[in-house]
Design a protein around this motif. Sequence first.
Motif, PDB file in Angstrom:
ATOM      1  N   ILE A   4     -60.467 -39.099  48.652  1.00  0.00           N
ATOM      2  CA  ILE A   4     -59.111 -39.651  48.770  1.00  0.00           C
ATOM      3  C   ILE A   4     -58.820 -40.439  47.496  1.00  0.00           C
ATOM      4  N   THR A   5     -57.674 -40.152  46.878  1.00  0.00           N
ATOM      5  CA  THR A   5     -57.423 -40.762  45.567  1.00  0.00           C
ATOM      6  C   THR A   5     -56.372 -41.866  45.598  1.00  0.00           C
ATOM      7  N   ALA A   6     -55.642 -41.990  46.702  1.00  0.00           N
ATOM      8  CA  ALA A   6     -54.542 -42.954  46.681  1.00  0.00           C
ATOM      9  C   ALA A   6     -54.447 -43.720  47.996  1.00  0.00           C
ATOM     10  N   PRO A   7     -54.074 -45.010  47.925  1.00  0.00           N
ATOM     11  CA  PRO A   7     -53.881 -45.766  49.163  1.00  0.00           C
ATOM     12  C   PRO A   7     -52.789 -45.129  50.020  1.00  0.00           C
ATOM     13  N   TYR A   8     -52.959 -45.183  51.299  1.00  0.00           N
ATOM     14  CA  TYR A   8     -51.968 -44.717  52.296  1.00  0.00           C
ATOM     15  C   TYR A   8     -51.749 -43.206  52.276  1.00  0.00           C
ATOM     16  N   SER A   9     -52.602 -42.476  51.550  1.00  0.00           N
ATOM     17  CA  SER A   9     -52.386 -41.029  51.494  1.00  0.00           C
ATOM     18  C   SER A   9     -53.055 -40.312  52.665  1.00  0.00           C
ATOM     19  N   ALA A 279     -43.124 -35.859  59.271  1.00  0.00           N
ATOM     20  CA  ALA A 279     -42.470 -36.843  58.392  1.00  0.00           C
ATOM     21  C   ALA A 279     -43.496 -37.819  57.822  1.00  0.00           C
ATOM     22  N   LEU A 280     -44.437 -38.249  58.667  1.00  0.00           N
ATOM     23  CA  LEU A 280     -45.432 -39.220  58.184  1.00  0.00           C
ATOM     24  C   LEU A 280     -46.351 -38.595  57.141  1.00  0.00           C
ATOM     25  N   ARG A 281     -46.728 -37.333  57.355  1.00  0.00           N
ATOM     26  CA  ARG A 281     -47.590 -36.697  56.346  1.00  0.00           C
ATOM     27  C   ARG A 281     -46.826 -36.526  55.026  1.00  0.00           C
ATOM     28  N   LEU A 282     -45.553 -36.159  55.113  1.00  0.00           N
ATOM     29  CA  LEU A 282     -44.780 -35.996  53.875  1.00  0.00           C
ATOM     30  C   LEU A 282     -44.660 -37.335  53.147  1.00  0.00           C
ATOM     31  N   ALA A 283     -44.504 -38.416  53.917  1.00  0.00           N
ATOM     32  CA  ALA A 283     -44.445 -39.749  53.299  1.00  0.00           C
ATOM     33  C   ALA A 283     -45.773 -40.047  52.600  1.00  0.00           C
ATOM     34  N   ARG A 284     -46.882 -39.627  53.223  1.00  0.00           N
ATOM     35  CA  ARG A 284     -48.200 -39.842  52.601  1.00  0.00           C
ATOM     36  C   ARG A 284     -48.341 -39.013  51.312  1.00  0.00           C
ATOM     37  N   CYS A 285     -47.785 -37.810  51.324  1.00  0.00           N
ATOM     38  CA  CYS A 285     -47.822 -36.987  50.095  1.00  0.00           C
ATOM     39  C   CYS A 285     -47.085 -37.728  48.974  1.00  0.00           C
ATOM     40  N   ALA A 287     -46.745 -40.971  48.713  1.00  0.00           N
ATOM     41  CA  ALA A 287     -47.606 -42.084  48.303  1.00  0.00           C
ATOM     42  C   ALA A 287     -48.692 -41.580  47.351  1.00  0.00           C
ATOM     43  N   GLU A 288     -49.277 -40.455  47.699  1.00  0.00           N
ATOM     44  CA  GLU A 288     -50.397 -39.912  46.915  1.00  0.00           C
ATOM     45  C   GLU A 288     -49.953 -39.508  45.503  1.00  0.00           C
ATOM     46  N   ASP A 289     -48.907 -38.701  45.434  1.00  0.00           N
ATOM     47  CA  ASP A 289     -48.513 -38.168  44.123  1.00  0.00           C
ATOM     48  C   ASP A 289     -47.980 -39.269  43.208  1.00  0.00           C
ATOM     49  N   TYR A 293     -49.671 -40.697  39.724  1.00  0.00           N
ATOM     50  CA  TYR A 293     -48.838 -40.689  38.519  1.00  0.00           C
ATOM     51  C   TYR A 293     -48.844 -42.075  37.868  1.00  0.00           C
ATOM     52  N   ALA A 294     -48.713 -43.109  38.712  1.00  0.00           N
ATOM     53  CA  ALA A 294     -48.644 -44.484  38.193  1.00  0.00           C
ATOM     54  C   ALA A 294     -49.957 -44.910  37.537  1.00  0.00           C
ATOM     55  N   VAL A 295     -51.067 -44.358  38.013  1.00  0.00           N
ATOM     56  CA  VAL A 295     -52.369 -44.680  37.423  1.00  0.00           C
ATOM     57  C   VAL A 295     -52.473 -44.079  36.021  1.00  0.00           C
ATOM     58  N   GLN A 296     -51.937 -42.883  35.888  1.00  0.00           N
ATOM     59  CA  GLN A 296     -52.142 -42.148  34.643  1.00  0.00           C
ATOM     60  C   GLN A 296     -51.033 -42.405  33.609  1.00  0.00           C
ATOM     61  N   ARG A 297     -49.837 -42.733  34.059  1.00  0.00           N
ATOM     62  CA  ARG A 297     -48.692 -42.867  33.147  1.00  0.00           C
ATOM     63  C   ARG A 297     -48.662 -44.245  32.487  1.00  0.00           C
ATOM     64  N   GLU A 298     -48.601 -44.255  31.172  1.00  0.00           N
ATOM     65  CA  GLU A 298     -48.509 -45.535  30.466  1.00  0.00           C
ATOM     66  C   GLU A 298     -47.098 -45.747  29.932  1.00  0.00           C
ATOM     67  N   THR A 299     -46.582 -46.961  30.103  1.00  0.00           N
ATOM     68  CA  THR A 299     -45.309 -47.320  29.464  1.00  0.00           C
ATOM     69  C   THR A 299     -45.490 -48.697  28.820  1.00  0.00           C
ATOM     70  N   PHE A 300     -44.904 -48.901  27.722  1.00  0.00           N
ATOM     71  CA  PHE A 300     -44.987 -50.181  26.998  1.00  0.00           C
ATOM     72  C   PHE A 300     -46.432 -50.673  26.881  1.00  0.00           C
ATOM     73  N   GLY A 301     -47.352 -49.718  26.659  1.00  0.00           N
ATOM     74  CA  GLY A 301     -48.735 -50.076  26.356  1.00  0.00           C
ATOM     75  C   GLY A 301     -49.639 -50.321  27.549  1.00  0.00           C
ATOM     76  N   ALA A 302     -49.189 -50.058  28.759  1.00  0.00           N
ATOM     77  CA  ALA A 302     -50.080 -50.259  29.917  1.00  0.00           C
ATOM     78  C   ALA A 302     -49.723 -49.271  31.026  1.00  0.00           C
ATOM     79  N   PRO A 303     -50.727 -48.911  31.866  1.00  0.00           N
ATOM     80  CA  PRO A 303     -50.418 -47.985  32.967  1.00  0.00           C
ATOM     81  C   PRO A 303     -49.383 -48.594  33.920  1.00  0.00           C
ATOM     82  N   LEU A 304     -48.532 -47.740  34.445  1.00  0.00           N
ATOM     83  CA  LEU A 304     -47.494 -48.204  35.385  1.00  0.00           C
ATOM     84  C   LEU A 304     -48.081 -48.995  36.551  1.00  0.00           C
ATOM     85  N   ILE A 305     -49.270 -48.582  37.002  1.00  0.00           N
ATOM     86  CA  ILE A 305     -49.847 -49.193  38.202  1.00  0.00           C
ATOM     87  C   ILE A 305     -50.155 -50.677  38.001  1.00  0.00           C
TER      88      ILE A 305
END
Length: 428
Positions: A4-9, A279-285, A287-289, A293-305
């Motif tokens: 499992i890679t993401a909280p609430y997924s 609906a709940l599973r789609l909401a989890r999808c 959360a996961e994606d 994305y937020a872990v990997q994407r950097e803006t202004f010199g730091a990851p979004l997360i």
Amino acid sequence: MAPITAPYSEPLLPQLDIKNPYYTEIHHNLRRYVRDYVDTNIIPYAQEWEEAGQVPESVRLRHHQLGFGIVHPLTSTEDSANLSLPGNVPRDKWDTWCSLILTDELIRCGYVGVVWGLGGGNGIGAPPIARFGTLEQRRRWLPGVARGEIRFCLGITEPDAGSDVANISTTAQREGSHYIVNGAKKWITNGIWADFCTAAVRTGGPGRHGISLLVIPLKEKGVTRKRMHNSGVNASGSTFLEFDDVRVPAENLIGKENQGFQYIMSNFNPERLTLACSALRLARCCAEDSFNYAVQRETFGAPLITRQVIQSKIFKFGMWIEPAQSFLEQLTYIIESTKDRPNSVNIGGMTAQLKVMSTRALEKSVREAQQIMGGAGYNRAGKGARVEQISRDARVHVVGGGSEEVMMSLAVREETKALRARQKASKI
Ligand SMILES: Cc1cc2nc3c(=O)[nH]c(=O)nc-3n(C[C@H](O)[C@H](O)[C@H](O)COP(=O)(O)OP(=O)(O)OC[C@H]3O[C@@H](n4cnc5c(N)ncnc54)[C@H](O)[C@@H]3O)c2cc1C
């Protein structure tokens, strides 16, 4: 299963190595089995099938050979065409949890139209036959449905009657050994491919007491079908059906004449439970994606997360999803515990409440997920493709199977009724 890679997924309880009143080893095994099937056979192709507007026939038939098309509630092995249940779950062990795990894991592909294309019409059109049909009707249709050779759809909604089911105007007039059907049905899932439509028809006077449930053969003279194009669920085959003097054998009547309304209403509870789970599973999808994305994407010199405002959005996924999941599990526990006396607890209000809670969780989650993903969440390809698709499939969960405003009103009325019944019982 993949880590499992993401909280609430993922739902919490199935992840924990603790005894709980809900999930057994059978459920865990079934989840693993369906997940593996979906990861290998559906996820790699789902986007292509959704765009094509159809699941390939060979895929649909294999899906049925694996037992995914067996009609629930389970009646006899004959009704299941002697097929094994998915994951070889023993027949006497199949319960509401198993059905929900199936929904949960299939929908995880993120393409609702594909899942509905695989068997959505049968999923809502065939259960009334299992519940209220005669032995002869079950024998005539259910084994073929289980094998995927016969396709059903459910025809309740009309151009002038959606939420107000008691107001439908499609008529079925008895003439000797047949009914003559005239009218139209709108937004009928799988209608374009279906062989039969389990339809609400007017056989009596106005209102709910004049409605019957009739299985209309769709290859009969006088039936026309037009494909409908909605925002999402493209592979579900949404259809406008018209009936012009269609002759339907009287033996296709389900249950008693003019008692169809109560059959339709009892069919709605399982459909709403399924929509809530979806609906709940789609909401989890979402959360996961978006988390990944937020872990990997950097803006202004730091990851979004690392940004608190983004963490706050991730936090809210849990805040919206987990209470609804707990309520889903509580309600399922009630359903399972009262299986032998289904009228002892009124689940209509709770199911309506759950549907609104879950679809609200989905609507809010997909909005925040798209926001976290920026342009990627608006793109049909790449990292945001699943979330983008969910943004188009979310609405049908809110509207279909009983729209939100109607569900809210129903929930309050049913809860009040249930409360009064409990108060009365405690005075005796
Ligand atoms: C993709 C898709 C697939 C579907 N598949 C099927 C299917 O297979 N079979 C089938 O029979 N139907 C199907 N439907 C139809 C679906 O069940 C209806 O859309 C739904 O029941 C609502 O009916 P309606 O759209 O006519 O809305 P309406 O009844 O016209 O209502 C419009 C809006 O007003 C609100 N509203 C209605 N009455 C009140 C009130 N008294 N007070 C306050 N607000 C109110 C509703 O909540 C809704 O949001 C499908 C719909 C879609 C979009």
